[in-house]
Design an enzyme around this catalytic site. Sequence first.
Site, short mmCIF file in Angstrom:
data_model
loop_
_atom_site.label_atom_id
_atom_site.label_comp_id
_atom_site.label_asym_id
_atom_site.label_seq_id
_atom_site.Cartn_x
_atom_site.Cartn_y
_atom_site.Cartn_z
CB SER A 83 3.69 -0.57 -9.90
OG SER A 83 2.59 0.08 -9.35
N1 SAH Z 1 1.86 5.35 -9.22
C1 SAH Z 1 2.67 5.12 -8.05
C2 SAH Z 1 2.23 3.86 -7.32
C3 SAH Z 1 1.71 4.25 -6.00
S1 SAH Z 1 0.89 3.06 -5.03
C4 SAH Z 1 4.15 5.10 -8.36
O1 SAH Z 1 4.53 5.14 -9.55
O2 SAH Z 1 4.95 5.09 -7.44
C5 SAH Z 1 -0.72 3.76 -4.96
C6 SAH Z 1 -0.85 5.14 -4.38
O3 SAH Z 1 -2.23 5.48 -4.40
C7 SAH Z 1 -0.41 5.27 -2.92
O4 SAH Z 1 0.56 6.27 -2.82
C8 SAH Z 1 -1.69 5.65 -2.19
O5 SAH Z 1 -1.48 6.54 -1.11
C9 SAH Z 1 -2.49 6.30 -3.30
N2 SAH Z 1 -3.94 6.37 -3.09
C10 SAH Z 1 -4.74 5.43 -2.52
N3 SAH Z 1 -6.02 5.85 -2.53
C11 SAH Z 1 -6.03 7.08 -3.11
C12 SAH Z 1 -7.05 8.04 -3.40
N4 SAH Z 1 -8.32 7.83 -3.06
N5 SAH Z 1 -6.69 9.18 -4.02
C13 SAH Z 1 -5.40 9.44 -4.36
N6 SAH Z 1 -4.39 8.57 -4.10
C14 SAH Z 1 -4.70 7.41 -3.49
#
Ligand code: SAH
Length: 233
Positions: A83
């Site tokens: 993000s």
């Molecule tokens: N917090 C992260 C942002 C990642 S984007 C950072 O600081 O980089 C969102 C993430 O959520 C992605 O990696 C995606 O694979 C994950 N995601 C999506 N659905 C999910 C679920 N049901 N359980 C766990 N992770 C999930």
Amino acid sequence: MKTIVSALLFCFFLFPGLVTAQNDYQNERNRMVDRQIANRGISDEATLEAMRTVKRHLFVPAPRISQAYDDSPLPIGYGQTISQPYIVALMTELVEPRPGMRVLEIGTGSGYQAAVLAEIVDTVYTIEIVEQLGMTAAGVLEESGYSNVLVKLADGYHGWEEYAPFDAIVVTAAAEHIPPPLIQQLAPGGKMIIPVGSPYFTQNLMLVEKDGDSVRSRNILPVRFVPFTRAGQ
Ligand code: SAH
């Protein structure tokens, strides 16, 4: 002396990579916090300090290092993104992290948001559904010394019962509804921040507060997050 100085200068022009490899980007981080974060109204000292400390460039893919402190989200592979720094800071400030707290994050991604929280709270429990991303993030977090972050590879819809309740929950993927297990695993007085809405449109960043048995939620701001996916779907 003059020869040494010119030899150093010569090396710099010849191998700028060698010199910048030692750059830990502190100036870029300070500038990011001043211009993109404090300037937009984030004032929680713990959050600002954590954003000044965590080396965001270690959490982005190598070819993106020069963009690590830009005012934008960045691709991290597998269709996912890290993000925008302001959004990470806003979500952090809104759950009011403090020493002694236990925080659950859904969507480890690069591990950056987990590291920011881990600078402030006692323990961060983070769940990632894409195995390769979770493994890479766990490696970076370990190498960077964040021994207070536990990474689990699973569908975060169900939370992490074993370690519940959590003082705060941070969800970093857009869900169509708030998963009931997450509300259940929020401690009384706890706060959850979660983007809610259709994956194909703008979503609402919502702050959910649990007060005894009652749950209140309010919209903070329109956002765009990658979709919250479900295992086996
Ligand atoms: N917090 C992260 C942002 C990642 S984007 C950072 O600081 O980089 C969102 C993430 O959520 C992605 O990696 C995606 O694979 C994950 N995601 C999506 N659905 C999910 C679920 N049901 N359980 C766990 N992770 C999930």
